[in-house]
Design a protein around this motif. Structure first.
Motif, short mmCIF file in Angstrom:
data_model
loop_
_atom_site.label_atom_id
_atom_site.label_comp_id
_atom_site.label_asym_id
_atom_site.label_seq_id
_atom_site.Cartn_x
_atom_site.Cartn_y
_atom_site.Cartn_z
N PRO A 182 61.93 -22.65 -46.50
CA PRO A 182 63.34 -23.02 -46.74
C PRO A 182 63.53 -24.52 -46.57
O PRO A 182 63.07 -25.10 -45.59
CB PRO A 182 64.08 -22.25 -45.63
CG PRO A 182 63.09 -22.07 -44.53
CD PRO A 182 61.72 -22.06 -45.16
N THR A 194 54.58 -27.58 -46.44
CA THR A 194 55.16 -28.92 -46.59
C THR A 194 54.08 -29.96 -46.93
O THR A 194 54.33 -30.89 -47.70
CB THR A 194 55.94 -29.33 -45.31
OG1 THR A 194 55.12 -29.08 -44.17
CG2 THR A 194 57.23 -28.56 -45.17
N ARG A 245 63.53 -20.12 -38.11
CA ARG A 245 62.42 -19.62 -38.93
C ARG A 245 63.00 -18.62 -39.92
O ARG A 245 63.81 -17.78 -39.55
CB ARG A 245 61.38 -18.93 -38.06
CG ARG A 245 60.73 -19.84 -37.07
CD ARG A 245 60.02 -20.96 -37.81
NE ARG A 245 59.48 -21.92 -36.86
CZ ARG A 245 58.31 -21.76 -36.25
NH1 ARG A 245 57.58 -20.71 -36.50
NH2 ARG A 245 57.88 -22.66 -35.39
#
Ligand SMILES: Cc1cc2nc3c(=O)[nH]c(=O)nc-3n(C[C@H](O)[C@H](O)[C@H](O)COP(=O)(O)OP(=O)(O)OC[C@H]3O[C@@H](n4cnc5c(N)ncnc54)[C@H](O)[C@@H]3O)c2cc1C
Ligand code: FES
Length: 283
Positions: free
Chosen positions: A63, A87, A246
């Protein structure tokens, strides 16, 4: 015939059109994405403060808050700090790569409820992305008349960590927004404020009269800045924050992000301090 709704589990496909390094140590990058299908872009109608689940084949999904404003038409932007597998995958992306996207997710900043009010934006560190989105939105000529005074207080450890220098320069040129930049310690060549965000909130002393405060940043910054606002007479209902829990599904199905009976991915991530105080302290 009934319109077929997009399947929320299937990512829409986008292409990376630009990548910008945002800080001196190069661990925060903004990627700009263009939907491969025009129809998907139309379906992706979002407001500032919402997030999306973005994915890379072979790496996974995570997210990320939407950094662009709906007023910046044609593409969408995400500012990503290098943390782990997914990421880092985004940090290794190149222009032309394919990125999956599900969303928009979450409630976003209450743009309708904020109409007619003064807006005080308080940000710290790299958690400024959905604040960038919000400020660009309220400054847009289509919406500017809907909102009153706009104050931005934005703090960083040092000048090399200040994101979005291009938009900050544009905001500086305008007389309908007060931008207060600060860094933690003195630095050669720095002509703006020096000090922690909470101290600058105290100095600027934004009035709670007909106002809303939007706060994003590290927990210690949020706690201290909120304490200053409360001291200035702000009520819990006027102070809004975005939670970073999370998450997995992002659509209220997997139960990964619950706090009490709230799904942060659907009921949030934006909550007022008044709402947070009613929830178990699990965030
Ligand atoms: C609503 C929402 C909005 C977000 N917006 C942004 C954003 O705009 N930009 C951005 O860079 N990140 C944002 N995040 C955080 C981002 O989702 C995580 O950094 C990412 O999931 C890490 O994935 P990874 O595979 O790279 O790391 P992993 O390999 O899963 O983990 C690496 C490290 O990151 C930590 N980590 C993993 N997930 C999170 C998390 N959700 N919060 C804090 N630490 C975590 C782990 O503890 C570990 O230390 C947001 C999260 C949420 C829930
Ligand atoms: S992330 Fe699955 S329910 Fe919220």
């Amino acid at each position: 015939m009934r319109k077929q709704l997009p399947n929320p589990y299937i990512p829409m496909l986008t292409e990376v059109v630009s990548i910008t390094s945002e800080n001196k140590v190069n661990d925060i990058k903004t990627i700009e994405l263009k939907f491969k299908k025009e129809e998907d872009y139309k379906n992706f109608a979002y407001i500032p403060g919402q997030f999306a689940e973005i994915s890379l084949i072979g790496k996974g999904e995570c997210p990320i808050g939407i950094a662009s404003s709906p007023t910046e038409e044609g593409t969408i932007k995400f500012t990503i700090k290098k943390m782990g597998t997914v990421t880092s995958g985004f940090h290794n992306c190149e222009v032309g790569d394919t990125v999956g996207i599900r969303g928009p997710c979450g409630n976003g900043w209450p743009m309708e409820d904020m109409k007619g009010k003064n807006i005080v934006v308080i940000g710290g560190g790299f958690a400024f992305s959905t604040l960038r989105s919000l400020v660009l939105y309220v400054l847009d000529e289509k919406y500017r008349k809907d909102y009153k005074d706009i104050t931005v207080i934005y703090g960083n450890r040092d000048s090399g960590e200040v994101l979005y220098q291009d938009v900050l320069e544009e905001w500086d040129k305008r007389d309908d927004i007060n931008v207060v930049l600060t860094i933690d310690r003195e630095e050669e060549g720095w002509t703006r404020k020096v000090g922690f965000v909470a101290a600058i909130v105290k100095e600027v002393a934004p009035s709670p009269e007909n106002a809303v405060a939007i706060i994003c940043g590290p927990p210690i910054m949020i706690r201290t800045a909120v304490a200053e606002l409360v001291e200035l007479g702000w009520k819990d209902e006027q102070i809004l924050n975005s939670l970073e829990m999370r998450m997995k599904c992002g659509i209220g199905k997997c139960g990964r992000c619950n706090i009490g009976n709230k799904f942060v991915c659907v009921d949030g991530p934006v909550f007022s301090l008044a709402e947070l105080k009613k929830m178990p302290n699990e965030y």
